[in-house]
Each structure stands twice: as C-alpha cells, then as structure tokens.
Design an enzyme around this catalytic site. Structure first.
Site, mmCIF file in Angstrom:
data_model
loop_
_atom_site.group_PDB
_atom_site.id
_atom_site.type_symbol
_atom_site.label_atom_id
_atom_site.label_comp_id
_atom_site.label_asym_id
_atom_site.label_seq_id
_atom_site.Cartn_x
_atom_site.Cartn_y
_atom_site.Cartn_z
ATOM 1 N N ASP A 1 36.049 40.240 40.102
ATOM 2 C CA ASP A 1 35.364 41.148 39.174
ATOM 3 C C ASP A 1 34.750 40.362 38.010
ATOM 4 O OD1 ASP A 1 34.998 44.037 38.417
ATOM 5 O OD2 ASP A 1 36.069 43.368 36.628
ATOM 6 N N GLU B 1 31.475 38.880 42.147
ATOM 7 C CA GLU B 1 30.624 39.898 41.548
ATOM 8 C C GLU B 1 30.006 39.216 40.324
ATOM 9 O OE1 GLU B 1 30.588 44.131 39.240
ATOM 10 O OE2 GLU B 1 31.827 42.469 38.647
HETATM 11 C C1 NOJ Z 1 32.735 45.663 37.645
HETATM 12 C C2 NOJ Z 1 33.397 46.762 38.399
HETATM 13 O O1 NOJ Z 1 32.787 46.912 39.640
HETATM 14 C C3 NOJ Z 1 33.278 47.984 37.526
HETATM 15 O O2 NOJ Z 1 33.672 49.144 38.209
HETATM 16 C C4 NOJ Z 1 34.085 47.754 36.281
HETATM 17 O O3 NOJ Z 1 33.879 48.830 35.393
HETATM 18 C C5 NOJ Z 1 33.679 46.467 35.578
HETATM 19 N N1 NOJ Z 1 33.492 45.378 36.480
HETATM 20 C C6 NOJ Z 1 34.708 46.056 34.558
HETATM 21 O O4 NOJ Z 1 35.850 45.583 35.190
#
Ligand code: NOJ
Length: 546
Positions: free
Chosen positions: A221, A281
């Site tokens: 993440d 991500e």
């Molecule tokens: C990306 C995640 O996919 C999202 O759902 C989240 O709110 C943020 N990162 C913060 O962790």
C-alpha cells in the site's frame, strides 16, 4: 500506415516459471465478498467457502485487502495489529484454512501490507501520544512543533489525500495543545518515520510472519510514500496529490530512499521457497518512474494506473499501452493491466453507465486480458456490476465523505457487497436475514452469479471463457504484441503464435481486413468475406493461424 514495431519484449528470465508474469489476480475486498456468520460484513471463512467459484472462473491468484485488527477508519488500511486478524473477519486459524484451501485449488494468495502508516489505535501510536516530545516512542512517527508564535499552524502546507491538512495537533489530557503529527491520509492513520531502524525491523518481521504462514506475496500500500524529503518542505500551491493520480513529484512521494526498502524486502521474499511476488501500489509521475520500482532486485509488479485512468480513446490507449510495455521492457518486468479496484468508480459506470457502459466495459475487459503481461480483476467486475451512486448519506463510511465536508461521496459505491444468488437483496452475501454493511440494490437480481452462470451471453460467461482461452492459448499472457493496421478508432494487434485482438473504440461499425476463427467477442461481431465486422465499443479475439 506502416506496421508498428513490436512493443515490449519477453524478459530474459522467462525461462523460469515466475507465475506472476502472466497471472490473472482477483482482488477480494474482504468486507464485501461473502459473510459466513451474518454480521453483515464479509469474512475469511466466507471467502474460503466461495473459493471454488473463483477457481471455476479461472483466475490464478487472489489478493485480499486488509483483514488485520483495525478500527476500520479507512476500511482496514488503518492497521492496529499487523499480525492479528480482526475478529469481525475471523481468526488466524481461519486465515490458515483459507490459504490451505486456496492452494489446494491451485490459487495463490497475496495479502496487503500497509507500511506507510499505522492506525492511531496501534500500540506504537498510543505510546507516542503518552510520551513527551523528543522521546524515543515519538520518533517512530513524524511529530513536529507547529509554526507561528503559538505553534498553532501546521508544520508545513501538505494536505491529506482525503481532504484538509495532513497534520493534526496533539492535546494533553488537560487540553494544552502540543506537537503535530503527519498523516497523509486520515488523522487516524499517522505516518511512520522510515528513517528509524526499528520501523524497518518491525516490517521485516511482519513480512516473515505472513511468509511463514504461506502467503505467495504482498500488495504494498502507498509503496511510493514511505520516505519523505527530510526537510519536509512546503509544496507549491495546487500540487496536492489525488488518490491513484501521481502526476506531480512531491516531497512525500517517490523519493529515492524507498527503493532501498524494496531491495531489502525483495531479498526477504527471495529467501523463501517458491516464488513470492511483491506488487507496488505506486501512483507516480509516469511509466518510467513506475518501472524504477520493478528493477531486477526490487518489486515484481506495479499496478498500471495510467491504463486504469486512460480515456475511452484509441490514440490515448495505444500510447498508454506502448508506453507501459516500453518502460517495463527496459527493466525486464511484466506489465500489469487493471480497470477497477476498491478506490475507483467501477468501470461500467466510468465508461458511461447503463448499456453503453457495460458494452464498453466488456470490450475493455477483452482488450485487457489480451495484452502482454498480468491482469488484476476487482471483485464483481466479472458480473458487470456498476457503481452504486445512490447510497444513503448515513450509510457512507469512506473518510473522504466527512473530510471533504460532505462534498465528495468517496469510494463506498464500488465496495457494495457482492450478489451471489436468489432474488432478494443481499442475494446470498450472508445467511438469511443478513443486513449487509452497505445496502445492496434490488436491481442487482439479474446480475447475481447464479443468474449469469448458465447464460452464455452473460458477462460472467465472457470472463470465464476469456480466462479459459488465456490458459489454453500460448500466445496470451507474457510476451510481446505487434500492432496491425486498422481504421481510425480501432486498435488491432497480433500475439504470436496465431492470435489477434481487435477493439473498436469509435462510434461507428468498423471493417478490418482480418480473417481467422472467431474465439470470443464482447458483442455481436461477424467474419464476412475476409473481413472482421466490428460494431462500436466491441472487442474480438481471433485465432489467425500460424
Ligand atoms: C491505498 C488504498 O488502496 C486505499 O484504499 C487507502 O485508503 C490508502 N491507500 C491509504 O492506505
């Protein structure tokens, strides 16, 4: 127009199996997938029971969104205990059972890891708040004195992705204000300080904890956010980042120091038997910046958000496809393709909604699954689910809703529980009488898995056939593509051996000089007199001989 050169190139390491190079990975939003105990929220045993249906669909792996102990201030991306399962989602034993069942079915399991921030309910943050400014317990997070004579202005002008300042000021129990702490997301998600060795050691250990339990990989993440410019400089006006949109280089994203962290994580993953995959991500500036996360000693994959964000336009899509393949080709990494996830409006709705949106979504899916590399599917897209845009205000849970002063509704509309079977909401999401955490629209009666399973024209049948073809056809998955001449608004390419895909993104029927055997189409196409007749917003797959 001359035929374009080959885009992308098989990596020198394809001789090894490296399952993630061509895998189709299905994202499970745990809270909304299947509820085994009727508490209204999906859970791990619910997922386990439904895994055979995902194996039947034909995916290679599942990615589970966070199921860790959490107050769910941000749907579980606010982790209070990285080694524990939240009781509403099950137990560690349930996780082990799920993993074992997945592996028996030939499905790999990827889990989320959230290293940029913890929950404010994490033990570390409680210790930090209880400690004095400057104490070691504070140094795990980013605390700073405020600006201005009384320190009542935030330390810099950074804004939270969810709206409002990225800093919150602590108060002592007697109400005296003191230091501020950084949270790029919600105030309940304080950012960790990755200059501290203790933070590195903790995450090394968390990775090992789950690798020991047999996970096949991690989705990282906010992978681009861990390291901040040490000066914490102000950013220029109007440069705030948006979720999944990294068009600007900012002092809190994509700093060089993050790559050191992933080299270490990669070594940890590699020290385990089997092939464990790490996916980033990372919403950074462009495909070249993304590719830096995929250098041979770093991560294996990154989500292709440029593709997800691309307009429904043949020139734009071709540019994004070529750009992604070229950038990843340089570092020998596979490209991923993704149309939806739990953070964006479902693509049926993004592409216009209703029949038009569904037609385009189906066409986009067949394009996605024909491109070289790996693909991510988001739960429910195989049913053609649209975004739910009329959730009642009091049902909304995404922090964006409140943080934007109730002006942005946030991401709950793509997180509505899945419809499985039957004719009444929530359509088998949980046992009879279950009241789901978000209401499921009655109009989804015709979209349940049960309603679509036996219908050869359903979106579910199209996905199932496409995934079967992907496994059966050597040309699909990892490799390269060659563009074929096509009329304006149409993209067509070959994959060797013997496969072609054509998508018509224009508003008119298109005719292409392409013959072969029709394998699959997203709508009604015809092969007529040595030509392929492709209606608007339609994709066809052909076997074109060797
Ligand atoms: C990306 C995640 O996919 C999202 O759902 C989240 O709110 C943020 N990162 C913060 O962790």
């Amino acid at each position: 127009m001359p035929t374009a050169p080959e885009s992308g190139s098989p990596s020198p390491t394809t001789a090894q199996r490296e399952w993630w190079r061509d895998a189709v990975i299905y994202q499970i939003y745990v809270r909304s997938f299947a509820d085994s105990n009727g508490d209204g929220e999906g859970d791990l045993p619910g997922i386990r029971e439904r895994l055979p249906e995902l194996a039947e669909l034909g995916v290679d792996a599942v990615w589970l969104t966070p199921f860790y102990v959490s107050p769910l201030a941000d749907g579980g991306y606010d982790v209070a205990d990285y080694r524990g399962v939240d009781p509403r989602f099950g137990t560690l034993a349930d996780f082990d059972d799920l993993t074992a069942t997945a592996h028996e079915l030939g499905l790999r399991v990827i889990i989320d890891i959230v290293p940029n921030h913890t929950s404010s309910a994490h033990r570390w943050f409680a210790e930090a708040v209880a400690a004095e400014p400057g104490a070691p317990a504070r140094s795990r997070y980013i605390f700073r004195p405020g600006r201005g004579p009384d320190g009542d202005e935030p330390p810099n002008n950074w804004e939270s992705i969810f709206g409002g300042p990225a800093w919150t000021r602590l108060k002592r129990p007697d109400g005296t204000p003191e230091e501020w702490y950084l949270h790029l997301f919600d105030p309940e998600q304080p950012d960790l300080d990755w200059t501290r060795q203790e933070v590195h050691d903790e995450f090394d250990d968390v990775l090992r904890f789950w690798l020991d339990r047999g996970v096949d990989g991690f989705r990282i993440d906010v992978a681009h956010g861990l390291v901040k410019d040490p000066g914490l400089p102000d950013i220029p006006e109007g440069q705030k980042a948006g979720l999944l949109n990294g068009t600007n280089r900012l002092p809190y994203f994509d700093q060089d120091g993050v790559h050191e962290i992933y080299r270490r994580w990669s070594a940890i993953a590699d020290s385990y038997p089997g092939e464990r995959a790490l996916v980033a991500e990372a919403w950074v500036e462009d495909a070249q910046r993304v590719a830096r996360y995929l250098r041979p000693d770093e991560l294996h994959q990154a989500f292709n958000f440029e593709y997800l964000n691309a307009e429904w336009d043949s020139d734009v899509l071709r540019q994004v496809i070529d750009g992604s393949l070229a950038a990843n080709g340089v570092v020998g990494a596979p490209t991923t393709w993704v149309l939806s996830n739990h953070d964006v409006t479902r693509h049926v709705t993004r592409f216009g909604g209703g029949e038009d949106g569904l037609r385009r979504a189906r066409a986009a899916t067949l394009l996605t699954l024909a491109l070289p590399g790996s693909a991510y599917l988001y739960q429910g897209e195989e049913l053609g689910l649209p975004e739910v845009t009329d959730l009642p205000d009091d049902a909304l849970q995404d922090p964006t809703w409140e943080r934007s002063g109730r002006t942005e509704r946030g991401r709950d509309g793509c997180r509505v529980p899945l419809p499985w079977e039957g004719s009444e909401p929530p359509f088998g999401f949980g046992p009879d009488g279950t009241v789901p955490w978000l209401p499921v629209p009655a109009e989804w009666a015709g979209l349940t898995r049960e309603a679509q399973r036996e219908d050869p024209d359903s979106t579910l049948s199209m996905y199932t056939a496409a995934l079967r073809a992907r496994r059966g056809f050597a040309a699909l998955g990892d490799g390269a593509l060659t563009w074929i001449d096509a009329p304006p608004g149409v993209l067509a390419f070959r994959r060797e051996p013997g496969f072609a895909c054509a998508i018509n993104l224009s508003e008119d029927e298109a005719v292409l000089a392409l013959t072969g055997e029709l394998l699959l189409a997203s709508g009604k196409v015809e092969l007529r007199g040595g030509a392929l007749v492709l209606p608007a917003d339609t994709t066809a797959w052909l076997s074109i001989g060797y």
